[in-house]
Design a protein around this motif. Sequence first.
Motif, PDB file in Angstrom:
ATOM      1  N   LEU A  69      -3.543  -6.040 -16.474  1.00 37.15           N
ATOM      2  CA  LEU A  69      -4.603  -5.541 -15.601  1.00 37.15           C
ATOM      3  C   LEU A  69      -4.183  -5.692 -14.152  1.00 37.15           C
ATOM      4  O   LEU A  69      -3.651  -6.731 -13.757  1.00 37.15           O
ATOM      5  CB  LEU A  69      -5.892  -6.345 -15.799  1.00 37.15           C
ATOM      6  N   ILE A  70      -4.442  -4.652 -13.358  1.00 39.13           N
ATOM      7  CA  ILE A  70      -4.237  -4.720 -11.918  1.00 39.13           C
ATOM      8  C   ILE A  70      -5.618  -4.595 -11.290  1.00 39.13           C
ATOM      9  O   ILE A  70      -6.297  -3.586 -11.450  1.00 39.13           O
ATOM     10  CB  ILE A  70      -3.288  -3.614 -11.411  1.00 39.13           C
ATOM     11  N   LEU A  71      -6.046  -5.634 -10.593  1.00 45.33           N
ATOM     12  CA  LEU A  71      -7.392  -5.721 -10.029  1.00 45.33           C
ATOM     13  C   LEU A  71      -7.332  -5.800  -8.514  1.00 45.33           C
ATOM     14  O   LEU A  71      -6.321  -6.201  -7.945  1.00 45.33           O
ATOM     15  CB  LEU A  71      -8.088  -6.982 -10.548  1.00 45.33           C
ATOM     16  N   GLY A  72      -8.435  -5.456  -7.860  1.00 44.45           N
ATOM     17  CA  GLY A  72      -8.573  -5.689  -6.426  1.00 44.45           C
ATOM     18  C   GLY A  72      -8.176  -4.532  -5.547  1.00 44.45           C
ATOM     19  O   GLY A  72      -8.081  -4.692  -4.329  1.00 44.45           O
ATOM     20  N   PHE A  73      -7.952  -3.338  -6.102  1.00 49.98           N
ATOM     21  CA  PHE A  73      -7.566  -2.184  -5.274  1.00 49.98           C
ATOM     22  C   PHE A  73      -8.729  -1.777  -4.382  1.00 49.98           C
ATOM     23  O   PHE A  73      -9.859  -1.649  -4.839  1.00 49.98           O
ATOM     24  CB  PHE A  73      -7.154  -1.004  -6.162  1.00 49.98           C
ATOM     25  N   THR A  74      -8.457  -1.576  -3.099  1.00 54.93           N
ATOM     26  CA  THR A  74      -9.477  -1.136  -2.151  1.00 54.93           C
ATOM     27  C   THR A  74      -9.126   0.272  -1.702  1.00 54.93           C
ATOM     28  O   THR A  74      -8.116   0.492  -1.048  1.00 54.93           O
ATOM     29  CB  THR A  74      -9.523  -2.058  -0.920  1.00 54.93           C
ATOM     30  N   GLY A  75      -9.958   1.226  -2.112  1.00 53.18           N
ATOM     31  CA  GLY A  75      -9.700   2.610  -1.735  1.00 53.18           C
ATOM     32  C   GLY A  75     -10.477   3.560  -2.605  1.00 53.18           C
ATOM     33  O   GLY A  75     -11.302   3.151  -3.424  1.00 53.18           O
ATOM     34  N   ASN A  76     -10.190   4.844  -2.450  1.00 53.02           N
ATOM     35  CA  ASN A  76     -10.928   5.836  -3.223  1.00 53.02           C
ATOM     36  C   ASN A  76     -10.342   5.997  -4.624  1.00 53.02           C
ATOM     37  O   ASN A  76      -9.236   5.562  -4.917  1.00 53.02           O
ATOM     38  CB  ASN A  76     -11.024   7.172  -2.471  1.00 53.02           C
ATOM     39  N   GLU A  77     -11.105   6.633  -5.469  1.00 52.63           N
ATOM     40  CA  GLU A  77     -10.757   6.777  -6.892  1.00 52.63           C
ATOM     41  C   GLU A  77      -9.465   7.566  -7.095  1.00 52.63           C
ATOM     42  O   GLU A  77      -8.671   7.243  -7.974  1.00 52.63           O
ATOM     43  CB  GLU A  77     -11.927   7.447  -7.624  1.00 52.63           C
ATOM     44  N   ASN A  78      -9.236   8.593  -6.278  1.00 55.38           N
ATOM     45  CA  ASN A  78      -8.033   9.410  -6.432  1.00 55.38           C
ATOM     46  C   ASN A  78      -6.766   8.603  -6.167  1.00 55.38           C
ATOM     47  O   ASN A  78      -5.769   8.753  -6.876  1.00 55.38           O
ATOM     48  CB  ASN A  78      -8.089  10.623  -5.493  1.00 55.38           C
ATOM     49  N   ASP A  79      -6.800   7.761  -5.153  1.00 55.93           N
ATOM     50  CA  ASP A  79      -5.639   6.923  -4.842  1.00 55.93           C
ATOM     51  C   ASP A  79      -5.400   5.889  -5.939  1.00 55.93           C
ATOM     52  O   ASP A  79      -4.257   5.563  -6.265  1.00 55.93           O
ATOM     53  CB  ASP A  79      -5.809   6.246  -3.488  1.00 55.93           C
ATOM     54  N   LEU A  80      -6.482   5.370  -6.515  1.00 51.84           N
ATOM     55  CA  LEU A  80      -6.365   4.420  -7.620  1.00 51.84           C
ATOM     56  C   LEU A  80      -5.733   5.104  -8.830  1.00 51.84           C
ATOM     57  O   LEU A  80      -4.836   4.555  -9.471  1.00 51.84           O
ATOM     58  CB  LEU A  80      -7.739   3.855  -7.976  1.00 51.84           C
ATOM     59  N   GLU A  81      -6.183   6.334  -9.124  1.00 54.58           N
ATOM     60  CA  GLU A  81      -5.616   7.103 -10.238  1.00 54.58           C
ATOM     61  C   GLU A  81      -4.124   7.358 -10.011  1.00 54.58           C
ATOM     62  O   GLU A  81      -3.321   7.244 -10.930  1.00 54.58           O
ATOM     63  CB  GLU A  81      -6.345   8.448 -10.381  1.00 54.58           C
ATOM     64  N   GLU A  82      -3.765   7.704  -8.781  1.00 56.52           N
ATOM     65  CA  GLU A  82      -2.365   7.983  -8.449  1.00 56.52           C
ATOM     66  C   GLU A  82      -1.498   6.730  -8.617  1.00 56.52           C
ATOM     67  O   GLU A  82      -0.402   6.798  -9.166  1.00 56.52           O
ATOM     68  CB  GLU A  82      -2.269   8.509  -7.013  1.00 56.52           C
ATOM     69  N   LEU A  83      -1.991   5.578  -8.160  1.00 56.93           N
ATOM     70  CA  LEU A  83      -1.263   4.327  -8.325  1.00 56.93           C
ATOM     71  C   LEU A  83      -1.101   4.004  -9.809  1.00 56.93           C
ATOM     72  O   LEU A  83      -0.016   3.608 -10.256  1.00 56.93           O
ATOM     73  CB  LEU A  83      -1.981   3.185  -7.602  1.00 56.93           C
ATOM     74  N   GLY A  84      -2.165   4.187 -10.585  1.00 60.69           N
ATOM     75  CA  GLY A  84      -2.086   3.949 -12.026  1.00 60.69           C
ATOM     76  C   GLY A  84      -1.059   4.836 -12.693  1.00 60.69           C
ATOM     77  O   GLY A  84      -0.287   4.384 -13.557  1.00 60.69           O
ATOM     78  N   LYS A  85      -1.007   6.085 -12.306  1.00 58.60           N
ATOM     79  CA  LYS A  85      -0.045   7.033 -12.879  1.00 58.60           C
ATOM     80  C   LYS A  85       1.386   6.610 -12.567  1.00 58.60           C
ATOM     81  O   LYS A  85       2.260   6.643 -13.433  1.00 58.60           O
ATOM     82  CB  LYS A  85      -0.325   8.428 -12.313  1.00 58.60           C
ATOM     83  N   LYS A  86       1.632   6.186 -11.313  1.00 55.84           N
ATOM     84  CA  LYS A  86       2.974   5.746 -10.925  1.00 55.84           C
ATOM     85  C   LYS A  86       3.394   4.501 -11.702  1.00 55.84           C
ATOM     86  O   LYS A  86       4.541   4.396 -12.148  1.00 55.84           O
ATOM     87  CB  LYS A  86       3.016   5.461  -9.422  1.00 55.84           C
ATOM     88  N   LEU A  87       2.460   3.551 -11.864  1.00 55.38           N
ATOM     89  CA  LEU A  87       2.784   2.319 -12.595  1.00 55.38           C
ATOM     90  C   LEU A  87       3.060   2.601 -14.065  1.00 55.38           C
ATOM     91  O   LEU A  87       3.995   2.048 -14.644  1.00 55.38           O
ATOM     92  CB  LEU A  87       1.653   1.306 -12.450  1.00 55.38           C
ATOM     93  N   LYS A  88       2.251   3.446 -14.683  1.00 53.17           N
ATOM     94  CA  LYS A  88       2.470   3.789 -16.098  1.00 53.17           C
ATOM     95  C   LYS A  88       3.820   4.468 -16.276  1.00 53.17           C
ATOM     96  O   LYS A  88       4.547   4.182 -17.225  1.00 53.17           O
ATOM     97  CB  LYS A  88       1.354   4.698 -16.621  1.00 53.17           C
ATOM     98  N   ASN A  89       4.161   5.350 -15.354  1.00 48.26           N
ATOM     99  CA  ASN A  89       5.433   6.057 -15.426  1.00 48.26           C
ATOM    100  C   ASN A  89       6.600   5.082 -15.273  1.00 48.26           C
ATOM    101  O   ASN A  89       7.579   5.146 -16.012  1.00 48.26           O
ATOM    102  CB  ASN A  89       5.469   7.136 -14.338  1.00 48.26           C
ATOM    103  N   PHE A  90       6.501   4.158 -14.312  1.00 44.01           N
ATOM    104  CA  PHE A  90       7.560   3.181 -14.080  1.00 44.01           C
ATOM    105  C   PHE A  90       7.745   2.263 -15.284  1.00 44.01           C
ATOM    106  O   PHE A  90       8.867   1.954 -15.675  1.00 44.01           O
ATOM    107  CB  PHE A  90       7.259   2.346 -12.829  1.00 44.01           C
ATOM    108  N   CYS A  91       6.639   1.823 -15.885  1.00 41.89           N
ATOM    109  CA  CYS A  91       6.712   0.899 -17.022  1.00 41.89           C
ATOM    110  C   CYS A  91       7.070   1.613 -18.326  1.00 41.89           C
ATOM    111  O   CYS A  91       7.474   0.970 -19.289  1.00 41.89           O
ATOM    112  CB  CYS A  91       5.384   0.170 -17.200  1.00 41.89           C
ATOM    113  N   GLY A  92       6.908   2.915 -18.364  1.00 39.94           N
ATOM    114  CA  GLY A  92       7.208   3.674 -19.577  1.00 39.94           C
ATOM    115  C   GLY A  92       6.200   3.416 -20.686  1.00 39.94           C
ATOM    116  O   GLY A  92       6.544   3.482 -21.862  1.00 39.94           O
TER     117      GLY A  92
END
Length: 102
Positions: A44-67
Amino acid sequence: MCTALTPNFSFQKENENVETLSPAQQILKIRLETKHRAGKAVTLILGFTGNENDLEELGKKLKNFCGTGGSVKDGEIIIQGDQRDKVMQWMVKNGYTKAKKI
């Protein structure tokens, strides 16, 4: 004789126009959780401060990096499996210097 009562409240969307903090200002917490997930571990990654689109984008990048798979819901990024070290490595490389494993 029923009269319609009108309450004095209105629904307000939370975090509607929240400005996303820069990566160096984000205070993120990375932790492993197994509760309510049929014994499967998730990161779990908690504590993100920002809008939903940026959170979705960060999640997508992390999932891609981790495979691995995962999702973004309720202000949390969920990555399948114990990916704490990989997530932390990605965070440091991309300027999220205040991220911590807990």
